[in-house]
Design a protein around this motif. Structure first.
Motif, PDB file in Angstrom:
ATOM      1  N   THR A  57       0.846  -1.185   0.000  1.00 13.61           N
ATOM      2  CA  THR A  57       0.000   0.000   0.000  1.00 13.61           C
ATOM      3  C   THR A  57       0.887   1.242   0.000  1.00 13.61           C
ATOM      4  O   THR A  57       1.872   1.301   0.733  1.00 13.61           O
ATOM      5  CB  THR A  57      -0.894   0.010   1.252  1.00 13.61           C
ATOM      6  N   THR A  58       0.554   2.235  -0.797  1.00 18.19           N
ATOM      7  CA  THR A  58       1.349   3.457  -0.836  1.00 18.19           C
ATOM      8  C   THR A  58       1.313   4.160   0.518  1.00 18.19           C
ATOM      9  O   THR A  58       0.247   4.396   1.079  1.00 18.19           O
ATOM     10  CB  THR A  58       0.815   4.414  -1.914  1.00 18.19           C
ATOM     11  N   SER A  59       2.485   4.473   1.044  1.00 16.69           N
ATOM     12  CA  SER A  59       2.563   5.120   2.345  1.00 16.69           C
ATOM     13  C   SER A  59       3.810   5.981   2.414  1.00 16.69           C
ATOM     14  O   SER A  59       4.634   5.984   1.493  1.00 16.69           O
ATOM     15  CB  SER A  59       2.586   4.072   3.469  1.00 16.69           C
ATOM     16  N   THR A  60       3.961   6.709   3.507  1.00 20.77           N
ATOM     17  CA  THR A  60       5.176   7.484   3.737  1.00 20.77           C
ATOM     18  C   THR A  60       6.181   6.611   4.477  1.00 20.77           C
ATOM     19  O   THR A  60       5.811   5.585   5.066  1.00 20.77           O
ATOM     20  CB  THR A  60       4.891   8.735   4.571  1.00 20.77           C
ATOM     21  N   ALA A  67       9.458   2.984   0.876  1.00 18.08           N
ATOM     22  CA  ALA A  67       8.596   4.141   0.634  1.00 18.08           C
ATOM     23  C   ALA A  67       9.420   5.377   0.314  1.00 18.08           C
ATOM     24  O   ALA A  67       9.019   6.219  -0.506  1.00 18.08           O
ATOM     25  CB  ALA A  67       7.720   4.389   1.863  1.00 18.08           C
ATOM     26  N   LEU A  68      10.590   5.512   0.956  1.00 22.29           N
ATOM     27  CA  LEU A  68      11.450   6.662   0.692  1.00 22.29           C
ATOM     28  C   LEU A  68      11.994   6.620  -0.727  1.00 22.29           C
ATOM     29  O   LEU A  68      11.990   7.632  -1.448  1.00 22.29           O
ATOM     30  CB  LEU A  68      12.599   6.694   1.700  1.00 22.29           C
ATOM     31  N   HIS A  69      12.461   5.440  -1.158  1.00 24.33           N
ATOM     32  CA  HIS A  69      12.944   5.301  -2.533  1.00 24.33           C
ATOM     33  C   HIS A  69      11.825   5.592  -3.531  1.00 24.33           C
ATOM     34  O   HIS A  69      12.037   6.267  -4.549  1.00 24.33           O
ATOM     35  CB  HIS A  69      13.475   3.875  -2.764  1.00 24.33           C
ATOM     36  N   ASP A  70      10.636   5.073  -3.245  1.00 25.62           N
ATOM     37  CA  ASP A  70       9.466   5.291  -4.098  1.00 25.62           C
ATOM     38  C   ASP A  70       9.189   6.782  -4.253  1.00 25.62           C
ATOM     39  O   ASP A  70       9.059   7.305  -5.370  1.00 25.62           O
ATOM     40  CB  ASP A  70       8.271   4.574  -3.460  1.00 25.62           C
ATOM     41  N   ALA A  71       9.115   7.484  -3.119  1.00 22.42           N
ATOM     42  CA  ALA A  71       8.797   8.910  -3.154  1.00 22.42           C
ATOM     43  C   ALA A  71       9.894   9.717  -3.844  1.00 22.42           C
ATOM     44  O   ALA A  71       9.599  10.679  -4.559  1.00 22.42           O
ATOM     45  CB  ALA A  71       8.576   9.427  -1.731  1.00 22.42           C
ATOM     46  N   ALA A  72      11.151   9.321  -3.641  1.00 20.34           N
ATOM     47  CA  ALA A  72      12.250  10.049  -4.268  1.00 20.34           C
ATOM     48  C   ALA A  72      12.185   9.948  -5.788  1.00 20.34           C
ATOM     49  O   ALA A  72      12.333  10.943  -6.509  1.00 20.34           O
ATOM     50  CB  ALA A  72      13.588   9.524  -3.754  1.00 20.34           C
TER      51      ALA A  72
END
Length: 290
Positions: free
Chosen positions: A93-96, A168-173
């Motif tokens: 699930t998409t999250s922070t 999640a950090l890699h995803d957001a970056a």
């Protein structure tokens, strides 16, 4: 090695959850699915999946439980009454990053091993060989090792560390970089609107140019690792800030708002004003740190 490595439960049958479940079913895995709206499971049932009446039943059906829901709050709500003891919980699930770390602690307190995932693909890419789809995973290294083969069925896998928030950090970056690229592409097409160049012809030039520029990220990495922001710089801030004036005047002539470019240009000017004219743009990163 945990038991039932060929049995997987998937909770959440939106477009992505359905694609993931279908990929595992197609690869011969025993798949149990659950969704709030039961009708979404009908197609998968026709393909051999089992439908659980409750989220708790879905969790109990398999050692590996994959959750693909709307948001982090939905994960807590759906699994509130489920017995997670001894389960391997993979949450895509998409999250922070912070939410992922808290969810890992939450799962661990309930007796589950936890892996967080950031999906770098859209549903049509899932389960398609050579589509380029992959998923960042972070959290329990043992869980990842035990289920590596299964996790690789829907998409490639990239384990990025024991910190549950790392995926999640890699995803957001990466998505943030993509968003910036979209901003630049939008401004470029806006400038060309009304010119003699056909959009598709210009698109070919744009793709060629962006592809050539992408390796500059390696230079930024070198700057950050060495602390020397001048290494290999051919166009320094003095030159680029001067050039920004031409870009802004061109936008004005073409009747195009500069709002997609102005924030980054303002940061470049601040860095230059701080006496860093011989650098490239890496120093802007320092201005973003709070």
């Amino acid at each position: 090695m945990r038991e039932d490595t060929k049995k997987i439960s998937v909770l959440g049958l939106g477009a992505m959850g359905t694609a993931i479940a279908r990929a595992w079913r197609g690869a011969g895995y025993g798949v149990t699915v659950w969704n709030r709206t039961v009708g979404r499971a009908e197609a998968l049932v026709g393909e051999g999946a089992e439908v659980a009446g409750t989220a708790g039943e879905a969790v109990a059906a398999s050692g590996l439980v994959v959750v693909c829901l709307l948001d982090d709050a939905s994960v807590g709500e759906v699994l509130a009454d489920a017995d997670l003891m001894g389960r391997d919980l993979v949450n895509v699930t998409t999250s922070t990053p912070g939410q992922a770390r808290r969810r890992a602690d939450w799962a661990g307190a309930r007796g589950a091993r936890y892996l967080d995932g950031g999906i770098m693909a859209v549903p049509p890419m899932i389960g398609v060989p050579d589509s380029g789809a992959y998923v960042f995973y972070s959290g329990s290294p043992e869980l990842f090792a035990d289920h590596r083969d299964a996790l690789a069925v829907p998409a490639g896998t990239r384990y990025v560390g024991e910190d549950a928030g790392s995926a999640a950090l890699h995803d957001a970056a990466l998505l943030s970089a993509m968003t910036g690229m979209f901003a630049g592409v939008s401004h470029a097409f806006a400038l060309m609107r009304g010119s003699e160049a056909a959009p598709r012809e210009f698109a070919a030039l744009l793709v060629e140019w962006l592809t050539a520029m992408a390796p500059s990220a390696n230079g930024v990495a070198t700057h950050l690792e060495t602390g020397d922001y001048t290494l290999g710089v051919t166009s320094n801030l003095v030159m680029m800030v001067e050039g920004n004036g031409t870009l802004l005047r061109t936008a004005e002539e073409q009747g195009i708002s500069p709002e997609l470019l102005s924030p980054f240009m303002a940061l470049m000017e601040r860095r230059l004003a701080g006496g860093h004219g011989d650098e490239g743009t890496t120093g802007v990163i320092d201005l973003l740190l709070r």
